[in-house]
Each structure stands twice: as C-alpha cells, then as structure tokens.
Write a protein that holds these residues in place. Structure first.
Motif, PDB file in Angstrom:
ATOM      1  N   PRO A   1       0.791  -1.239   0.000  1.00  0.00           N
ATOM      2  CA  PRO A   1       0.000   0.000   0.000  1.00  0.00           C
ATOM      3  C   PRO A   1       0.820   1.283   0.000  1.00  0.00           C
ATOM      4  CG  PRO A   1      -0.033  -1.027   2.165  1.00  0.00           C
ATOM      5  CD  PRO A   1       0.645  -1.997   1.257  1.00  0.00           C
ATOM      6  N   ARG A   2       2.094   1.214  -0.239  1.00  0.00           N
ATOM      7  CA  ARG A   2       2.950   2.402  -0.346  1.00  0.00           C
ATOM      8  C   ARG A   2       4.015   2.149  -1.400  1.00  0.00           C
ATOM      9  NH1 ARG A   2       7.729   1.424   2.374  1.00  0.00           N
ATOM     10  NH2 ARG A   2       7.692  -0.347   3.821  1.00  0.00           N
ATOM     11  N   LEU A   3       4.584   3.229  -1.920  1.00  0.00           N
ATOM     12  CA  LEU A   3       5.610   3.114  -2.943  1.00  0.00           C
ATOM     13  C   LEU A   3       6.972   2.841  -2.310  1.00  0.00           C
ATOM     14  CD1 LEU A   3       4.672   6.089  -5.321  1.00  0.00           C
ATOM     15  CD2 LEU A   3       4.034   3.674  -5.522  1.00  0.00           C
ATOM     16  N   VAL A   4       7.811   2.133  -3.038  1.00  0.00           N
ATOM     17  CA  VAL A   4       9.196   1.889  -2.632  1.00  0.00           C
ATOM     18  C   VAL A   4      10.088   2.381  -3.764  1.00  0.00           C
ATOM     19  CG1 VAL A   4      10.919   0.145  -2.071  1.00  0.00           C
ATOM     20  CG2 VAL A   4       8.576  -0.093  -1.204  1.00  0.00           C
ATOM     21  N   ARG A   5      10.872   3.419  -3.489  1.00  0.00           N
ATOM     22  CA  ARG A   5      11.747   4.022  -4.503  1.00  0.00           C
ATOM     23  C   ARG A   5      10.947   4.410  -5.749  1.00  0.00           C
ATOM     24  NH1 ARG A   5      16.920  -0.162  -4.175  1.00  0.00           N
ATOM     25  NH2 ARG A   5      17.396   0.215  -1.966  1.00  0.00           N
ATOM     26  N   ALA A   6       9.793   5.011  -5.502  1.00  0.00           N
ATOM     27  CA  ALA A   6       8.904   5.497  -6.563  1.00  0.00           C
ATOM     28  C   ALA A   6       8.410   4.369  -7.470  1.00  0.00           C
ATOM     29  CB  ALA A   6       9.594   6.572  -7.393  1.00  0.00           C
ATOM     30  N   MET A   7       8.289   3.172  -6.925  1.00  0.00           N
ATOM     31  CA  MET A   7       7.786   2.036  -7.687  1.00  0.00           C
ATOM     32  C   MET A   7       6.718   1.289  -6.887  1.00  0.00           C
ATOM     33  SD  MET A   7      11.170   0.394  -9.510  1.00  0.00           S
ATOM     34  CE  MET A   7      12.070   0.279  -7.966  1.00  0.00           C
ATOM     35  N   LEU A   8       5.771   0.684  -7.630  1.00  0.00           N
ATOM     36  CA  LEU A   8       4.787  -0.198  -7.020  1.00  0.00           C
ATOM     37  C   LEU A   8       5.424  -1.566  -6.782  1.00  0.00           C
ATOM     38  CD1 LEU A   8       1.678   0.582  -9.252  1.00  0.00           C
ATOM     39  CD2 LEU A   8       2.034   1.330  -6.907  1.00  0.00           C
ATOM     40  N   VAL A   9       5.112  -2.182  -5.652  1.00  0.00           N
ATOM     41  CA  VAL A   9       5.652  -3.500  -5.316  1.00  0.00           C
ATOM     42  C   VAL A   9       4.501  -4.505  -5.360  1.00  0.00           C
ATOM     43  CG1 VAL A   9       6.909  -4.893  -3.650  1.00  0.00           C
ATOM     44  CG2 VAL A   9       7.402  -2.441  -3.862  1.00  0.00           C
ATOM     45  N   LEU A  10       4.580  -5.446  -6.300  1.00  0.00           N
ATOM     46  CA  LEU A  10       3.526  -6.434  -6.523  1.00  0.00           C
ATOM     47  C   LEU A  10       4.031  -7.824  -6.155  1.00  0.00           C
ATOM     48  CD1 LEU A  10       0.812  -7.487  -7.779  1.00  0.00           C
ATOM     49  CD2 LEU A  10       2.013  -7.515  -9.983  1.00  0.00           C
ATOM     50  N   ALA A  11       3.267  -8.543  -5.329  1.00  0.00           N
ATOM     51  CA  ALA A  11       3.584  -9.933  -4.974  1.00  0.00           C
ATOM     52  C   ALA A  11       2.609 -10.851  -5.700  1.00  0.00           C
ATOM     53  CB  ALA A  11       3.490 -10.145  -3.470  1.00  0.00           C
ATOM     54  N   VAL A  12       3.148 -11.911  -6.295  1.00  0.00           N
ATOM     55  CA  VAL A  12       2.341 -12.868  -7.057  1.00  0.00           C
ATOM     56  C   VAL A  12       2.663 -14.273  -6.566  1.00  0.00           C
ATOM     57  CG1 VAL A  12       1.806 -13.798  -9.340  1.00  0.00           C
ATOM     58  CG2 VAL A  12       2.327 -11.355  -9.073  1.00  0.00           C
ATOM     59  N   ALA A  13       1.632 -15.056  -6.253  1.00  0.00           N
ATOM     60  CA  ALA A  13       1.815 -16.439  -5.799  1.00  0.00           C
ATOM     61  C   ALA A  13       1.053 -17.378  -6.717  1.00  0.00           C
ATOM     62  CB  ALA A  13       1.334 -16.601  -4.360  1.00  0.00           C
ATOM     63  N   THR A  14       1.619 -18.563  -6.938  1.00  0.00           N
ATOM     64  CA  THR A  14       1.009 -19.521  -7.852  1.00  0.00           C
ATOM     65  C   THR A  14       0.635 -20.809  -7.126  1.00  0.00           C
ATOM     66  OG1 THR A  14       3.089 -20.600  -8.492  1.00  0.00           O
ATOM     67  CG2 THR A  14       2.460 -18.606  -9.698  1.00  0.00           C
ATOM     68  N   GLU A  15      -0.136 -21.627  -7.821  1.00  0.00           N
ATOM     69  CA  GLU A  15      -0.587 -22.898  -7.272  1.00  0.00           C
ATOM     70  C   GLU A  15       0.567 -23.869  -7.062  1.00  0.00           C
ATOM     71  OE1 GLU A  15      -4.695 -24.924  -8.292  1.00  0.00           O
ATOM     72  OE2 GLU A  15      -3.165 -25.648  -9.678  1.00  0.00           O
ATOM     73  N   THR A  16       1.661 -23.673  -7.765  1.00  0.00           N
ATOM     74  CA  THR A  16       2.829 -24.544  -7.632  1.00  0.00           C
ATOM     75  C   THR A  16       3.725 -24.161  -6.463  1.00  0.00           C
ATOM     76  OG1 THR A  16       4.035 -23.167  -9.227  1.00  0.00           O
ATOM     77  CG2 THR A  16       2.860 -25.074 -10.090  1.00  0.00           C
ATOM     78  N   GLY A  17       3.363 -23.108  -5.728  1.00  0.00           N
ATOM     79  CA  GLY A  17       4.132 -22.703  -4.555  1.00  0.00           C
ATOM     80  C   GLY A  17       5.144 -21.606  -4.807  1.00  0.00           C
ATOM     81  N   ASP A  18       5.239 -21.098  -6.025  1.00  0.00           N
ATOM     82  CA  ASP A  18       6.192 -20.022  -6.319  1.00  0.00           C
ATOM     83  C   ASP A  18       5.635 -18.672  -5.856  1.00  0.00           C
ATOM     84  OD1 ASP A  18       7.932 -21.804  -7.535  1.00  0.00           O
ATOM     85  OD2 ASP A  18       6.978 -21.579  -9.497  1.00  0.00           O
ATOM     86  N   VAL A  19       6.484 -17.868  -5.243  1.00  0.00           N
ATOM     87  CA  VAL A  19       6.137 -16.503  -4.842  1.00  0.00           C
ATOM     88  C   VAL A  19       7.179 -15.565  -5.443  1.00  0.00           C
ATOM     89  CG1 VAL A  19       5.748 -14.910  -2.937  1.00  0.00           C
ATOM     90  CG2 VAL A  19       5.123 -17.321  -2.686  1.00  0.00           C
ATOM     91  N   SER A  20       6.723 -14.576  -6.179  1.00  0.00           N
ATOM     92  CA  SER A  20       7.644 -13.633  -6.831  1.00  0.00           C
ATOM     93  C   SER A  20       7.250 -12.201  -6.496  1.00  0.00           C
ATOM     94  CB  SER A  20       7.637 -13.839  -8.347  1.00  0.00           C
ATOM     95  OG  SER A  20       6.323 -13.745  -8.868  1.00  0.00           O
ATOM     96  N   ILE A  21       8.249 -11.328  -6.484  1.00  0.00           N
ATOM     97  CA  ILE A  21       8.061  -9.907  -6.208  1.00  0.00           C
ATOM     98  C   ILE A  21       8.433  -9.130  -7.469  1.00  0.00           C
ATOM     99  CG2 ILE A  21       8.666  -7.973  -4.731  1.00  0.00           C
ATOM    100  CD1 ILE A  21       7.259 -10.196  -3.253  1.00  0.00           C
ATOM    101  N   HIS A  22       7.562  -8.207  -7.875  1.00  0.00           N
ATOM    102  CA  HIS A  22       7.784  -7.419  -9.083  1.00  0.00           C
ATOM    103  C   HIS A  22       7.714  -5.932  -8.733  1.00  0.00           C
ATOM    104  CE1 HIS A  22       7.105 -11.143 -11.390  1.00  0.00           C
ATOM    105  NE2 HIS A  22       6.122 -11.350 -10.539  1.00  0.00           N
ATOM    106  N   PHE A  23       8.651  -5.158  -9.271  1.00  0.00           N
ATOM    107  CA  PHE A  23       8.683  -3.712  -9.074  1.00  0.00           C
ATOM    108  C   PHE A  23       8.184  -3.057 -10.358  1.00  0.00           C
ATOM    109  CE2 PHE A  23      11.653  -5.469  -6.076  1.00  0.00           C
ATOM    110  CZ  PHE A  23      11.453  -4.705  -4.934  1.00  0.00           C
ATOM    111  N   LEU A  24       7.068  -2.328 -10.231  1.00  0.00           N
ATOM    112  CA  LEU A  24       6.426  -1.708 -11.388  1.00  0.00           C
ATOM    113  C   LEU A  24       6.747  -0.218 -11.435  1.00  0.00           C
ATOM    114  CD1 LEU A  24       2.865  -3.337 -11.087  1.00  0.00           C
ATOM    115  CD2 LEU A  24       4.924  -4.277 -12.132  1.00  0.00           C
TER     116      LEU A  24
END
Length: 718
Positions: A679-702
């Motif tokens: 809910p807040r920006l980090v270094r002027a970027m959005l931080v998105l977390a994505v999780a999948t059914e296979t157990g993978d969790v990834s972080i993306h900076f938009l």
C-alpha cells in the motif's frame, strides 16, 4: 530440537509429487555423507544430501523406483549400506547403496512378497555380529515377521511372532547393554493398546521370559505365550522369545523408540491417548514399568481439540543425548520436553505449531502486529513476533477459532475483531479477549488498543460451535446440590489455570487449544450456501461477503454494516458464479470483486457519505479461465488494480482508461492464486507480490508511470 534462536523451519525439500509418509536419516558409512530418505504416496523413495557449499540446502542425489503403491515405512542400519522399504503393494524391498564422490549408485538386492499377504507399516533392521542381518516387519496383521540373512545373503523368513490383536504401528530394536554381543530387545507397538517386548538371545536355548503383573480380564494364555523360535543366521543362531507385556496406554500406540541413557536402555512410546511414556526396567525385579508420563492428564481429555484434547500423539522422538523428547500431535504441533536434573523433572519447552491442512486465507492486523490465518483444518490461528533477549522469531500466540467446518476466508475489523467464513451459510465475528491482548503486549511489544473491559477468555460449550465469553466472578454462586451446573468446573479450570498470562514465552500447544479462544460476538446471516469470500473496508464500517454459487440468484455480494450488524439491501449483483475474492480500495470508495465466471466487477459508493454501492464497471471474460484473486494499487496512483487467474497469467488494469482498461498481461509459472500490492511506494515504484498454485512466490517492481515491470525476484524456498 536444539534451535536456540527458535528460528523454526531451516529448509524446505521439494521433489515428491504427493504426500510424504516417512522420513529417515541415514549414515551409511563413517567417511560417507549422511543422507535423508523420504518415502511418498507417489511410490518413490528420494535420497537427499546436504549441499556442502550452502547452509541447510538438501539436493536430490537419487530416486528409488520399483514399488507400485504408496511407501509406508523405511528403515536403515547405521554403518551398513542397505535400507529396507515397505509399501502398500504388500512388498518389502532391500536396496544397496554405493558412494563414489560425488555420485551415489543404488541397486535393488531383494524383493520380499509378504505371505500371508499384509501391508507393511513398520520395519526394523538390525545387525547381529559382523555379517548377520535381522529384519522385523509388521503391519495390517497382528503378527510380526522376522527375516534373517543366511549363507546366500538373502533375507529369508525365520519366525512369526503372534500375540497382538490389532495392526502393528511401530517396531524398534536395540542391544540390551552397550556390549555388541549382548541380547537384542525388540519392541512392538499396536492398535490393541499394548507394547510387547521380545528377546533375541544368542545361541539357541530356552528362556522363561519375565512375567508382568496384569489387571483385568485378560486371556493370559493368548497374551503371554512364550514359544521359543530359532533364528538361523550366517554366523550362528538366536533363540527368540516373548519378554514382557507393557500396559498403560488407553488408545492406539503409534511409535516406540529405544534410547540408551547413562548405559541404561529406555523405551519411549507415543499414543493416541495424547501421552508420551518412558519405560524403564526395574533393577530389582526386572519388570518394565512406566517411570515418566508426559502429555495430557486424563481428566482434561476431550473428543476433539475444541474440548481440549490434542487428538493423540502420532510420533515420539528422543534427542541424540536422550535429555529431550519431542512428539507430533494431531493438531499440528510439535511439543518438546527437556529433563532438568536440578529439579529432577521433565520441563516443557517452546515447540513448533502450525496448520495441518491447506491454508485458505490470511489477514494482517491493522497495525501489522500479528497475522491471522484460516485453514481447512477448521482452525483460525494468530501468529506474532516473539521478542526475547534481543532475538525475534515468529510463533503461534493464539488459536481464536476451533470450528466444526472447514474455514475459507477471514478479514480483520478494526483492532479488536475479525470475521471469518466457513463451509456454512453464516459468518462469525470474534472479539479479542483480555488474555490475548496482555500476552501480545508482554511478549511482542504490541500496543493494546482496547479501552475498558474485555472478556477474560472463551470456551466452546459441549456440542456447540459458538465460542462463549467467560468472565471471572468475584465470588462463586452456590447452587443446590441437585442443580449444580456442569459448566462451573470447566470455567474454573479455564480461568484459574491460564498459564500463559505472566509467562515469558509463547503458549504451549495445550494452552493454545484451551486458553486462547476468542469469544464470538455476532453472526451474519443471509447467504444460501457455503461462504467463499469476505472483505472489510479499511475504516471497519462495512463487510462484504459472498458464497458458493452456480446461479445468478446466489452469486450476489451482501454488504453488512458493523454498527448494528445489519445487511444493507439490496445485495450487489454482477456475477453468475461463485465470487472468489473481493477488496475495497484504499479510500473505501470502490469494491472490486472477481469470480469463477471469469469476470471482474467494480462497485462504487453512490456518494462520499453513502453506504450504498452501485455497479460502476465490469469486464466479462477478463481471463480465459476463472479469476482467483485481485488487489488495488495505492489510492494516490489512481484506479489501478491487478487480477490473477487459473490461466497462468496476471493482468494489470487501469479503470481511468475506459475501453482500454487492460494495461499488461504477464505470464506466471502456474495458476495464479494470490496477488497483492504494497500500500505504499518503494523508490517510486509499485511492489507487486504474485503467488502460484505450484508454490512459487515472486516480487515485481512496477514503474510508476507506465506500470511496466522494472525488476523481479523469486522468493527462495527457505
């Protein structure tokens, strides 16, 4: 066992495609690396070796294939390069290992088809002499089958030990003394509630065994049969006789394990009666007696975890030095006791707890001080950071809800309440009790938000599903002898025996099950089927709920206000199938929903002060397959949100671009089950977390301007 920093899980091993039934550490030779063996329902046995270049990283170095059904049991002999596996295909396989750095080679030595046919549940290997191998096997019959190696080195059936009247769950063998030439003692644990001891005496000869004093109507002739069996091995022979019958458990016995402490052999047993027992041989009489009993007191037992019972102990383990024991309970908690020589008693220590089935939803406290989780194991659990001596670690601090239905969703209401939905037609609202507030304040540094009186604790009435608040009265009321309430002793036990208050460590498993329930304050009705999703507005004023649905009539979103707990009608209509997720925007102006009908919908407040929502937009077939999760970006970034679906993609949308809402479609490694944006920006970027059914969790900076992915990283399994 010796995790001084209480860091919890140190490694996660992924490789099997189905449930793992058994694990075993293996030391094949003194100068070889040690292995971890795992047997699974996927019909394979995996060999794991620790990576010498990294801490707590295990790599698969071999896979044993050959069984045609689930692997049930494994056993090894330390210092020998053989292992045995038993499976539900009614076979026992003997394997040989060779190591030539850096490779392991495996080969199948022998396959034993059980006769008469039974499914092996327990195996026990032993070395007798320099070359002799003994194997005991048992399972879905009440008999133990003993195999020994002869001159051709294959194991052959030598004896059948009778006496148990139920399935045999565990076998353990050890030498009676530290001398390698001493007799062997075999312990067997059964569902008939008894432990039987058997003696392997070197050189053939008759023995009389040791009589035990038995109470009750027991058939002595059948239980204490002392037939002598002759076991032929490569270098000699053994006489095998019944030694002792151990009574004391009140339910199935799952495991037995030997340990030599100060030169004396002791036996540890774990039972479904929620107790660990340590058995010792009396020096004067030779009788085996229970010298220590750990776990639950019989007066506190109940039929479910809701009434206080742990539901039984499935595994009992010794520490290498024999000074600690640990057990795994049905409720998902590892409990540990360590012997204190100064106080001459076993003291319980901080264990490891967790859900026993899939976790269906999580929700953070508004101030981030704790995390709530719901699961298909029918419990809601509260996790928080324990701060002790400058170190911090996460533990379960409360079990607010123990239910009779699988729990599906949860969200917090303000600082003192949460709402949860289960496989029932209503939602339940719970209030934080005083005990939990004080515990979090003392051990976690969480500032309590309560003003005024809070309920002391809660309990579940017999045959009930609603947690009832308990208050401590100044003086107990006297009732006529023929009208004494059965609830008084329970309330007294709950309020006067709460050990968590004033403690310096997180609650133990028995405290979590009995003393940390939250009282239920409200029920929300209206849905016709099981609850599927819930969302609470950020100001805590509104609750949006949905249920499982296969038609337009039930695929509605019902909104409740938290002042009077009334439903705001009419319900919100947009979906035609089950609503899978909902989320309010940061300013609570919008409500975003997704469903199995592959569309997302957005509802908007009629005006800033209104509680009425109107359909603003919807996007049919937003994903080719059902949408499982959605989330809003921070309010200051505009009307931006993300959806994730079973089509293995997650999509970024901008509601401020009518007709071209879709900004980007990004592929994932598997079906996307959860998405969330910081809910807040980090270094002027959005931080998105994505999780999948296979157990993978990834972080993306938009990137803030065009929402393109600037960088990504995948969270490791450890």
């Amino acid at each position: 066992m010796k995790d001084a920093g209480h860091e919890g899980v140190s490694a996660l091993l992924s490789g099997h495609s189905d449930n793992v039934n058994v694990v075993k550490f293996f030391y094949p030779a003194a100068d070889w690396p040690h292995l971890l063996l795992s047997g699974s329902v996927d019909q394979t046995i995996r060999l794991w070796q620790i990576d010498p270049t990294a801490d707590n990283v295990y790599n698969t170095v071999g896979v044993l294939e050959g069984h045609t059904a689930s692997i049930n049991c494994l056993d090894v002999v330390t210092g020998r390069q053989v292992l045995a596996s038993g499976a539900a295909d009614a076979t026992i396989k003997i394997w040989h290992l060779e190591f030539s750095e850096p490779r392991w080679k495996t080969s199948l030595l022998q396959t034993i088809h059980t006769s008469p046919k039974f499914l092996p549940l327990a195996l026990c290997f032993s070395v007798a002499g320099n070359e002799d191998l003994l194997l005991a096997a048992a399972g879905t019959k009440g008999d133990i089958y003993v195999y020994a190696s002869k001159k051709n080195r294959d194991l052959s059936h030598q004896a059948t030990l009778t006496g148990h009247e139920g399935w045999i769950r565990s076998l353990a063998i050890n030498t009676e003394t530290a001398q390698s030439t001493s007799d062997l003692l075999l312990a067997s644990a059964s569902q008939d509630k008894y432990i039987r001891l058997w003696r392997f005496r070197r050189n053939h000869g008759s023995t009389s065994g040791v009589d035990q004093q038995l109470d009750g109507n027991i058939d002595f002739e059948s239980l204490l049969s002392n037939k002598t069996h002759r076991i032929e091995t490569v270098s000699g022979s053994f006489s095998l006789t019944f030694e002792a019958l151990l009574l004391g458990h009140d339910d199935w016995i799952y495991t037995v394990s030997w340990q030599r402490i100060a030169g004396k052999l002791r036996l540890l047993s774990a039972s479904a009666d929620s107790s660990l027992s340590i058995w010792d041989s009396d020096a004067a009489s030779g009788l085996w007696v229970c010298t220590t009993r750990l776990g639950e007191i019989s007066a506190q037992k109940g039929s479910t975890t809701a009434t206080g019972s742990m539901g039984g102990f499935w595994v009992g383990l010794w520490s290498p030095d024999g000074q600690s024991v640990a057990c795994l309970g049905r409720a998902g908690g590892w409990r540990m006791w360590t012997y204190n020589s100064d106080r001459e008693r076993w003291l319980q220590g901080v264990g490891v707890t967790g859900h026993t089935k899939s976790i269906t939803d999580i929700a953070w406290a508004r101030d981030g001080s704790y995390l709530l989780s719901t699961s298909s194991d029918q419990t809601t659990r509260l996790h928080a950071k324990w701060i002790s001596d400058g170190a911090a670690s996460w533990h379960e601090f409360a079990r607010p809800q123990i239910h009779g239905y699988d729990l599906n969703c949860i969200d917090v209401i303000g600082d003192l309440q949460f709402v949860s939905g289960a496989d029932e037609k209503l939602l339940r609202v719970f209030d934080e009790p005083k005990g939990t507030a004080e515990l979090l304040s003392q051990l976690c540094g969480a500032k309590s938000a309560y003003q005024g009186a809070l309920p002391e604790a809660a309990n579940i009435p017999v045959l009930g599903l609603s947690n009832k608040a308990l208050e401590r009265s100044a003086e107990p009321q006297q009732e006529p002898r023929d009208q004494i309430s059965t609830d008084i002793p329970l309330r007294s036990a709950l309020l006067d025996d709460i050990t968590i208050q004033g403690s310096s460590y997180p609650p133990f498993e028995d405290d979590l099950a009995r003393h940390t329930l939250w009282p239920e304050s409200e029920k929300l009705y209206g849905h016709g089927y099981e609850i599927s999703a819930v969302a609470v507005s950020h100001d805590g004023v509104l609750i949006a709920t949905a249920c499982k649905a296969s038609s337009l009539d039930h695929a509605v979103i019902r909104v409740f206000e938290t002042m009077g707990w009334r439903e705001l009608k009419p319900p919100l209509v947009a979906h035609s199938l089950t609503v899978t997720s909902m989320q309010f925007s940061g300013d609570d102006r919008y409500l975003l929903s997704t469903g199995r009908d592959r569309q997302w919908s957005i509802f908007e407040k009629a005006d800033a002060n209104s509680q009425v929502f109107l359909l603003k937009a919807k996007y049919p077939k937003a994903h080719p397959r059902m949408i499982l999760s959605a989330c809003w970006a921070p309010v200051e970034e505009g009307e931006i949100f993300v959806t994730g679906g079973r089509d293995k993609t997650y999509k970024i949308w901008n509601l401020q671009k009518p007709g071209s809402e879709l900004v980007d479609t990004i592929s994932a490694s598997g079906p996307v089950t959860a998405v969330n944006i910081l809910p807040r920006l980090v270094r002027a970027m959005l931080v998105l977390a994505v999780a999948t059914e296979t157990g993978d969790v990834s972080i993306h900076f938009l990137e803030q301007e065009n929402l393109g992915i600037k960088s990504s990283c995948k969270l490791e399994d450890r």
